[in-house]
Design an enzyme around this catalytic site. Structure first.
Site, PDB file in Angstrom:
ATOM      1  N   ARG A 118       0.890  -1.171   0.000  1.00  0.00           N
ATOM      2  CA  ARG A 118       0.000   0.000   0.000  1.00  0.00           C
ATOM      3  C   ARG A 118       0.922   1.213   0.000  1.00  0.00           C
ATOM      4  NH1 ARG A 118      -5.373   1.196   3.420  1.00  0.00           N
ATOM      5  NH2 ARG A 118      -6.060  -0.157   1.724  1.00  0.00           N
ATOM      6  N   HIS A 145      -7.076   0.641  -6.666  1.00  0.00           N
ATOM      7  CA  HIS A 145      -7.285  -0.256  -5.516  1.00  0.00           C
ATOM      8  C   HIS A 145      -7.922  -1.551  -6.055  1.00  0.00           C
ATOM      9  CE1 HIS A 145      -7.548  -1.536  -1.509  1.00  0.00           C
ATOM     10  NE2 HIS A 145      -8.424  -0.696  -0.999  1.00  0.00           N
ATOM     11  N   ASP A 240     -17.382   6.490  -1.798  1.00  0.00           N
ATOM     12  CA  ASP A 240     -16.161   6.421  -0.990  1.00  0.00           C
ATOM     13  C   ASP A 240     -16.006   7.784  -0.320  1.00  0.00           C
ATOM     14  OD1 ASP A 240     -13.682   5.733   0.088  1.00  0.00           O
ATOM     15  OD2 ASP A 240     -12.574   5.982  -1.800  1.00  0.00           O
ATOM     16  N   CYS A 280     -16.326   1.070   0.225  1.00  0.00           N
ATOM     17  CA  CYS A 280     -15.109   0.305   0.522  1.00  0.00           C
ATOM     18  C   CYS A 280     -14.753   0.343   2.004  1.00  0.00           C
ATOM     19  CB  CYS A 280     -13.956   0.826  -0.320  1.00  0.00           C
ATOM     20  SG  CYS A 280     -13.597   2.567  -0.025  1.00  0.00           S
ATOM     21  N   ARG A 308     -13.244  -9.076   0.958  1.00  0.00           N
ATOM     22  CA  ARG A 308     -11.823  -8.795   0.700  1.00  0.00           C
ATOM     23  C   ARG A 308     -11.010 -10.079   0.931  1.00  0.00           C
ATOM     24  NH1 ARG A 308      -9.884  -3.608   1.096  1.00  0.00           N
ATOM     25  NH2 ARG A 308      -7.980  -4.567   0.333  1.00  0.00           N
TER      26      ARG A 308
HETATM   27  N1   CP Z   1     -11.140  -0.582   2.084  1.00  0.00           N
HETATM   28  C1   CP Z   1      -9.881  -0.641   2.540  1.00  0.00           C
HETATM   29  O1   CP Z   1      -8.917  -0.796   1.801  1.00  0.00           O
HETATM   30  O2   CP Z   1      -9.777  -0.528   3.896  1.00  0.00           O
HETATM   31  P1   CP Z   1      -8.445  -0.329   4.743  1.00  0.00           P
HETATM   32  O3   CP Z   1      -7.924   1.052   4.441  1.00  0.00           O
HETATM   33  O4   CP Z   1      -8.890  -0.477   6.160  1.00  0.00           O
HETATM   34  O5   CP Z   1      -7.444  -1.374   4.336  1.00  0.00           O
HETATM   35  N1  NVA Z   2     -10.029   6.469  -1.320  1.00  0.00           N
HETATM   36  C1  NVA Z   2      -9.662   6.045   0.019  1.00  0.00           C
HETATM   37  C2  NVA Z   2      -9.816   4.556   0.139  1.00  0.00           C
HETATM   38  C3  NVA Z   2      -9.448   3.984   1.472  1.00  0.00           C
HETATM   39  C4  NVA Z   2      -9.588   2.492   1.528  1.00  0.00           C
HETATM   40  C5  NVA Z   2      -8.234   6.462   0.307  1.00  0.00           C
HETATM   41  O1  NVA Z   2      -7.379   6.381  -0.578  1.00  0.00           O
HETATM   42  O2  NVA Z   2      -7.976   6.916   1.432  1.00  0.00           O
END
Ligand code: CP
Ligand code: NVA
Length: 321
Positions: A118, A145, A240, A280, A308
């Site tokens: 990430r 994502h 989101d 999400c 997930r």
């Molecule tokens: N939706 C998602 O990716 O959640 P987290 O940021 O908790 O991993």
């Molecule tokens: N769009 C959000 C998604 C988190 C899972 C972010 O990037 O923070």
């Protein structure tokens, strides 16, 4: 569901050792395969059958940003597949104090069977994948994502029984989650409608790519600045957060810009009666979504979060197996 014309063994062989950085790098057949594999694995698990497909394998998980779902579902997924997962905060690695991506990728390849990352920058993840000989899986970047989108479609598939021809409306920020969701929907021949405020649109280049994929699969993609136009007759309504991780300085400006884009009872009245609400997570109740919707009878957000695990187990078994 997109027909899988190639035989399943050929598709499975083609996935072994691959990276998962963007769903644009995968064929519609490969995505259909992963969704079916995930559904089968979930059903097997519920029946008490969990084959150790990744026995003895280790996934390294690098995080430059916070996470609940991604971190836990990948770790549990590896355990359920008979392997191990190792959490690494990027700040604690030497890359956090300047070691090159080139050296990091080569070194990680000596120890690990796969890397999940990430990261702030999609470009950095692409560079890492170039220098890493084991599969690299995108656990969220500024642009995409993909694992989230696979879980999203798995949830719609479970609830609606099919994806082909179903309408999904995404209302909110044209962000990483939106990009992957619409590309995944296009691969599955869905009709996707995206409503964003002016200045927060879905990436124009990705929109053209998503449209081409959708049209090849009998679906469609259109973008608008009108939430009602997007939500009309939708089978699934998705949003989101308005401010993603790393954009906190823009919070106030975004709160103003996104007025009128909340998913609330008035907006979902335009969707089908049996519409699904998806998010999400994490969510901000009373910002992008009304509490009555996210905690209401049409909300599937916890099943979606649970998926997930199953979607990623399919990805892990297919790529690392
Ligand atoms: N939706 C998602 O990716 O959640 P987290 O940021 O908790 O991993
Ligand atoms: N769009 C959000 C998604 C988190 C899972 C972010 O990037 O923070």
């Amino acid at each position: 569901m997109v027909m899988m014309e190639k035989n399943l063994t050929t598709i499975a062989d083609g996935l072994k050792g691959r990276d998962l950085l963007s769903l644009l790098d995968y064929t519609s057949e490969e995505i259909a395969y992963l969704l079916h594999f995930a559904k089968d694995m979930k059903e097997d698990m519920e029946a008490g059958n969990m084959p150790p497909l990744l026995a003895g394998k280790t996934l390294g998980m690098i995080f430059e940003k916070h996470s609940t779902r991604t971190r836990i579902s990948f770790e549990v997924g590896m355990i359920q597949l008979g392997g191990h997962a190792m959490f690494m905060n990027a700040r604690d690695l030497q890359i956090g104090r300047g070691e090159s991506v080139y050296d990091t990728g080569h070194v990680l390849s000596e120890y690990l069977d796969g890397v999940m990352i990430r990261a702030n920058s999609h470009e950095m993840v692409k560079e890492l994948a170039t220098h890493t000989s084991v599969p690299v899986i995108n656990g969220l970047t500024d642009i995409f994502h993909p694992c989230q989108a696979l879980a999203d479609l798995l949830t719609i598939l479970e609830v609606k029984g099919s994806l082909l021809g179903k309408k999904i409306a995404y209302v909110g920020d044209g962000n990483n989650v939106a990009h992957s969701l619409i590309i995944a929907a296009a691969h599955m021949g869905m009709h996707a409608a995206i409503a964003t405020p002016k200045g927060f649109e879905y990436d124009a280049d990705l929109l053209e790519k998503a449209k081409a994929i959708a049209e090849a699969n009998g679906g469609s993609v259109f973008a608008t600045n009108d939430p009602v136009e997007a939500v009309v007759n939708a089978d699934a309504v998705y949003t989101d957060v308005w401010t993603s991780m790393g954009q906190e300085a823009e919070t106030e400006a975004r709160l103003k810009a996104f007025q009128g884009f909340q998913i609330n009872d008035a907006l979902v009245a335009h969707a089908k009666d049996d519409y699904m609400f998806l998010h999400c997570l994490p969510a901000h109740r009373e910002e992008e979504v009304a509490t009555s919707v996210i905690d209401g009878p049409n909300s599937y957000v916890f099943q979606q979060a649970g998926n997930r695990l199953h979607a990623q187990k399919a990805v892990l078994a297919a790529l690392l197996g």
